[in-house]
Design a protein around this motif. Structure first.
Motif, mmCIF file in Angstrom:
data_model
loop_
_atom_site.group_PDB
_atom_site.id
_atom_site.type_symbol
_atom_site.label_atom_id
_atom_site.label_comp_id
_atom_site.label_asym_id
_atom_site.label_seq_id
_atom_site.Cartn_x
_atom_site.Cartn_y
_atom_site.Cartn_z
ATOM 1 N N ALA A 82 0.841 -1.191 0.000
ATOM 2 C CA ALA A 82 0.000 0.000 0.000
ATOM 3 C C ALA A 82 0.878 1.244 0.000
ATOM 4 N N CYS A 83 0.661 2.105 -0.981
ATOM 5 C CA CYS A 83 1.433 3.340 -1.109
ATOM 6 C C CYS A 83 0.576 4.511 -0.619
ATOM 7 N N ALA A 84 1.042 5.221 0.413
ATOM 8 C CA ALA A 84 0.304 6.362 0.942
ATOM 9 C C ALA A 84 0.269 7.495 -0.078
ATOM 10 N N LEU A 85 -0.853 8.183 -0.162
ATOM 11 C CA LEU A 85 -1.059 9.262 -1.126
ATOM 12 C C LEU A 85 -0.993 10.615 -0.431
ATOM 13 N N ASP A 86 -0.456 11.591 -1.118
ATOM 14 C CA ASP A 86 -0.412 12.966 -0.615
ATOM 15 C C ASP A 86 -1.684 13.683 -1.041
ATOM 16 N N LEU A 87 -2.607 13.845 -0.122
ATOM 17 C CA LEU A 87 -3.895 14.479 -0.416
ATOM 18 C C LEU A 87 -3.810 15.990 -0.234
ATOM 19 N N PRO A 88 -4.727 16.733 -0.856
ATOM 20 C CA PRO A 88 -4.767 18.185 -0.622
ATOM 21 C C PRO A 88 -4.941 18.507 0.857
ATOM 22 N N GLU A 89 -4.461 19.651 1.271
ATOM 23 C CA GLU A 89 -4.498 20.021 2.684
ATOM 24 C C GLU A 89 -5.874 20.454 3.154
ATOM 25 N N THR A 90 -6.799 20.709 2.245
ATOM 26 C CA THR A 90 -8.137 21.127 2.626
ATOM 27 C C THR A 90 -8.874 19.997 3.346
ATOM 28 N N VAL A 91 -9.892 20.377 4.117
ATOM 29 C CA VAL A 91 -10.637 19.414 4.927
ATOM 30 C C VAL A 91 -11.732 18.764 4.086
ATOM 31 N N PRO A 92 -11.845 17.426 4.123
ATOM 32 C CA PRO A 92 -12.930 16.759 3.404
ATOM 33 C C PRO A 92 -14.279 16.983 4.098
ATOM 34 N N PRO A 93 -15.374 16.858 3.333
ATOM 35 C CA PRO A 93 -15.437 16.547 1.897
ATOM 36 C C PRO A 93 -15.006 17.748 1.056
ATOM 37 N N ARG A 94 -14.054 17.528 0.167
ATOM 38 C CA ARG A 94 -13.498 18.600 -0.648
ATOM 39 C C ARG A 94 -14.398 18.888 -1.842
ATOM 40 N N ASP A 134 -9.278 23.298 -7.602
ATOM 41 C CA ASP A 134 -8.158 22.986 -8.498
ATOM 42 C C ASP A 134 -7.277 21.875 -7.935
ATOM 43 N N ALA A 135 -7.008 21.910 -6.619
ATOM 44 C CA ALA A 135 -6.150 20.883 -6.022
ATOM 45 C C ALA A 135 -6.805 19.510 -6.068
ATOM 46 N N THR A 136 -8.115 19.478 -5.863
ATOM 47 C CA THR A 136 -8.856 18.218 -5.944
ATOM 48 C C THR A 136 -8.782 17.641 -7.344
ATOM 49 N N LEU A 137 -9.021 18.483 -8.340
ATOM 50 C CA LEU A 137 -9.016 18.019 -9.725
ATOM 51 C C LEU A 137 -7.619 17.594 -10.169
ATOM 52 N N ALA A 138 -6.591 18.316 -9.718
ATOM 53 C CA ALA A 138 -5.227 17.967 -10.090
ATOM 54 C C ALA A 138 -4.834 16.617 -9.484
ATOM 55 N N MET A 139 -5.236 16.390 -8.220
ATOM 56 C CA MET A 139 -4.940 15.110 -7.584
ATOM 57 C C MET A 139 -5.699 13.980 -8.266
ATOM 58 N N GLN A 140 -6.932 14.237 -8.650
ATOM 59 C CA GLN A 140 -7.708 13.230 -9.382
ATOM 60 C C GLN A 140 -6.994 12.830 -10.676
ATOM 61 N N ALA A 141 -6.486 13.812 -11.399
ATOM 62 C CA ALA A 141 -5.799 13.529 -12.662
ATOM 63 C C ALA A 141 -4.542 12.688 -12.422
ATOM 64 N N ARG A 142 -3.798 13.008 -11.371
ATOM 65 C CA ARG A 142 -2.585 12.238 -11.079
ATOM 66 C C ARG A 142 -2.918 10.791 -10.714
ATOM 67 N N LEU A 143 -3.985 10.609 -9.949
ATOM 68 C CA LEU A 143 -4.381 9.259 -9.567
ATOM 69 C C LEU A 143 -4.885 8.465 -10.771
ATOM 70 N N LEU A 144 -5.622 9.118 -11.655
ATOM 71 C CA LEU A 144 -6.081 8.441 -12.867
ATOM 72 C C LEU A 144 -4.896 7.946 -13.690
ATOM 73 N N ALA A 145 -3.869 8.772 -13.792
ATOM 74 C CA ALA A 145 -2.683 8.376 -14.545
ATOM 75 C C ALA A 145 -1.995 7.184 -13.892
#
Length: 242
Positions: free
Chosen positions: A206-218, A223-234
């Motif tokens: 299991a590889c830990a992910l670096d999530l945005p610093e904002t509090v969920p639900p985001r 922009d940070a949410t969408l950028a992280m989504q794109a990286r995870l999709l890749a």
């Protein structure tokens, strides 16, 4: 209710074959943790193990709560399809756990939960007459009435349309606040929106992910949410077999 943290460490086996090696997961108390990964990697199997369900799997290691109290009876699970009884009313579905244990259901609590979830007028309807979002709210009520400090959500919103899924994510985040939640999903946006901590699973661990610093639900617009989504999709695309 004081929800404990949860630690899982070791190797997950399915039948006689290793499924995930080198597991080291530390789910923080009272927060949402997400397990993300491609189909077949073992996400649901791990969720079933945490929930204490039977199956052809085993953990060579340990799965335990941070307060050292046994997990038995303290974990509730909400599955992808809700697993509602089609012949039973909404109210009967919500209280089925107590009935199966030979206990007297807390009907007042059940009706209160249905009202809080906007389903009070549907208590005597059957699941087949409800929309997908309404059925998942019934399943959420059935999970909540168990009053467990640890909740496993196994792909709970994947069958819903995009708008209903977002609404259910926000509702679940509100209703399950302060509980220790393990969310299993293949949806990167869902993981980024809801998780305080998240891991990408593979056969090697299991590889830990670096999530945005904002509090969920985001916000799904952030922009940070969408950028992280794109990286995870890749990353997920790179894990798929050719």
């Amino acid at each position: 209710m004081t929800a404990p943290g949860l630690q899982v460490q070791g190797e997950l086996w399915l039948d006689r074959a290793p499924l995930i090696r080198n597991l080291r997961l530390d789910f923080p108390a009272g927060q949402w943790s997400c397990l993300l990964g491609p189909s077949g990697v073992g996400k649901s199997t791990l969720g079933r193990l945490i929930a204490g369900l039977a199956g052809p799997f085993q953990l060579q290691g340990h799965c335990r709560a941070s307060d050292a109290v046994p997990l038995s009876g303290r974990v509730a699970m909400m599955a992808q399809d809700g697993q509602l009884l089609p012949w039973a009313s909404v109210l009967h579905n919500v209280t089925i756990g107590a009935r199966l244990r030979g206990q007297v259901p807390d009907m007042a609590r059940a009706r209160s939960l249905l009202a809080e979830l906007g389903l009070d007028a549907m208590a005597h309807r059957r699941p087949g007459t409800l929309s997908g979002g309404q059925r998942q709210r019934v399943a959420l009520a059935r999970t909540l009435i168990e009053d467990c400090p640890i909740v496993v959500l196994d792909e709970p919103f994947s069958a819903l349309d995009a708008a209903t899924r977002l609404a259910m994510q926000d509702l679940a985040a509100r209703m399950l606040a302060t509980r220790t939640v393990v969310l299993i999903t293949h949806d990167p946006l869902e993981a980024v929106r809801l998780a305080d901590k998240a891991w990408l699973l593979s056969p090697d661990g299991a590889c830990a992910l670096d999530l945005p610093e904002t509090v969920p639900p985001r916000s799904y617009r952030d922009d940070a949410t969408l950028a992280m989504q794109a990286r995870l999709l890749a990353r997920l695309h790179g894990m798929q077999p050719a």
